[in-house]
Design an enzyme around this catalytic site. Structure first.
Site, mmCIF file in Angstrom:
data_model
loop_
_atom_site.group_PDB
_atom_site.id
_atom_site.type_symbol
_atom_site.label_atom_id
_atom_site.label_comp_id
_atom_site.label_asym_id
_atom_site.label_seq_id
_atom_site.Cartn_x
_atom_site.Cartn_y
_atom_site.Cartn_z
ATOM 1 N N LYS A 88 -7.969 2.757 1.759
ATOM 2 C CA LYS A 88 -8.860 3.922 1.764
ATOM 3 C C LYS A 88 -10.031 3.719 0.811
ATOM 4 C CE LYS A 88 -10.607 7.920 2.657
ATOM 5 N NZ LYS A 88 -10.111 9.262 2.511
ATOM 6 N N SER A 130 -6.476 11.220 -0.873
ATOM 7 C CA SER A 130 -7.077 9.936 -1.273
ATOM 8 C C SER A 130 -7.099 9.888 -2.793
ATOM 9 C CB SER A 130 -8.497 9.823 -0.728
ATOM 10 O OG SER A 130 -8.472 9.763 0.671
#
Lengths: 295, 295
Positions: free
Chosen positions: A171, A96
């Site tokens: 995300k 991420s």
């Protein structure tokens, strides 16, 4: 047989690499920490002593490392993956990181004749262990289809959301929602404890209505039992909230709840709880209210 | 046969009364609005022209009205339910009101020789229509057991959480969580729209991970399609956030996210959207970001 190099064998990467090995791929793992590959080796995979060794025969390079600079370090530079692999190699970045970093890396990957998917995940350690992760993918549809067999071995909800960077953008939105839902649950439980309500009964009935959520299912018991073992660390969620804040600012948006939650995550980190699970936002609420934490 | 007087036949009360009538109770409904009882009458129930007529033969009085003063008006005073019913009558208050008001009313109910359960619900209009409400009950265990057949006809998750007032306290916590989860979803969707992400794909993948929630399942489509028909009105959620704020203050707690969300709900009400569904928090985020709303 397809060879996968798996870079980054932490809480998430280790079980994911094991699922891929067991699913029929030949996985070679690499991590800076020497024992990180133990589970993969037990499952029949190989441990590499260097990044170069890991990717030497790779058809696919999977990456699961903490932050944007880590992915840049893995991919770029004279010792990086892009200098080591064959053209056409598919790179799947499960990390991420910042959407704009992903976009910059995508250009480098393309210049090296390789292919990139950003594929950050949600579902935490249980999701990784049970191979039921939610995977938000950015990239080209044909690369997405090529990676399907890999995604299917680690995830359950697998969606192409747009071009490179879009996975990271989703995300970021995911992490905003998760942090807010955790903080709301923490405040609600501190409130209910203050009123002496039966917490188990309350959590059951909250879960059955519009307050029900994956966060409530996974985090309420951690809060009521004061078990803040990660899971997903405050340090990493703090990093993610920085991504949300920067991306919101870049888009010219004001997100008041996201901003407050980012500050509350920062506070819990500042208070020394960075290594605890993000459910430790509960401890931040306790401290704010002058209540004793369970140290 | 048990006679139920059902007071308050709005978005929630109307379908609940119908479920009770169809489930074998003899339901007499009363509402200030003359046509509110139409659905109940179609289902075989009776419409009363006054509160006194509604409760004349009642074994159980069910109440589903908007706010604390409404419940007080129904129960108290020379024209109130407590002056009209037989001792032993079971009063089930499904309304969401202040826990301290419930406690004061419980004393009045006991003085009148009657029994009170506070039984606020969550699940919204769909939950009421489908009889799958979550019901958080405060009161005595024997009264809870006596009310079970009634609860079972309108709810799915039905939990006794403590003595009178505890149901309302849990409902306050529920409303804090719900409002925060809606605001977080609203900010996330505004963020994703600004980045041009495929929203349907994003919502699907968000729902599969730790960001998944009942709020996401019920409210994301309302936001993306700009359909803010209630549902549950901002006006009522504003009232509920006032209950949360007052109860938190009374307990000496500081709840930063709850306070911010209360202000954001107040803002959307101030902006003229009080009659819209609480998913209209999305419109508040749009306005804050200088984006056009879909008026």
């Amino acid at each position: 047989m397809t060879n996968i190099a798996f870079i980054g064998l932490g809480i998430m990467g280790a079980p994911m690499s094991v699922h891929l090995q067991r699913g029929g791929f030949a996985v070679t793992g690499y991590d800076l920490s020497p024992h990180a590959a133990d589970r993969l080796v037990e499952a029949g995979g190989r441990a590499a002593g260097s990044l170069a060794e890991a990717v030497a025969e790779a058809d696919v390079v999977a990456i699961m490392v903490p932050d944007s600079p880590d992915v840049e370090a893995v991919l770029s530079g004279p010792q990086g993956v892009l200098a080591l692999v064959r053209p056409g190699t598919l790179i799947i970045d499960f990390s991420s990181i910042r959407p704009d970093v992903t976009q910059a890396l995508a250009a480098q990957v393309q210049a090296a004749g390789c292919r990139l998917l950003d594929a950050p995940v949600s579902g935490g350690q249980p999701g990784a262990e049970q191979a039921i992760l939610s995977i938000m993918v950015g990239g080209r549809p044909d690369d997405f289809e090529a990676a399907r067999p890999i995604f299917d071995l680690v995830g359950r909800t697998i969606v192409l959301v747009g071009p490179n960077g879009a996975g990271q953008t989703v995300k970021a939105a995911n992490q905003l929602i998760v942090a807010a839902n955790i903080e709301a649950l923490a405040e609600a439980l501190v409130f209910l404890e203050a009123y002496g309500v039966d917490l188990a009964a309350a959590v059951e009935v909250l879960g059955g209505g519009l307050a029900g959520s994956a966060v409530l299912n996974q985090k309420a018991a951690k809060m009521t039992s004061r078990d803040f073992q990660p899971g997903f660390r405050i340090d990493l969620h703090h990093k993610d909230m920085g991504i949300v804040q920067a991306a919101a600012r870049q888009a010219g948006l004001a997100l008041p709840l996201g901003s407050l939650v980012a500050q509350l995550v920062a506070a819990v980190k500042a208070q020394g709880d960075g290594q605890l699970d993000h459910s430790a936002l509960f401890r931040g609420v306790q401290r704010l209210c002058g209540l004793p934490t369970a140290d």
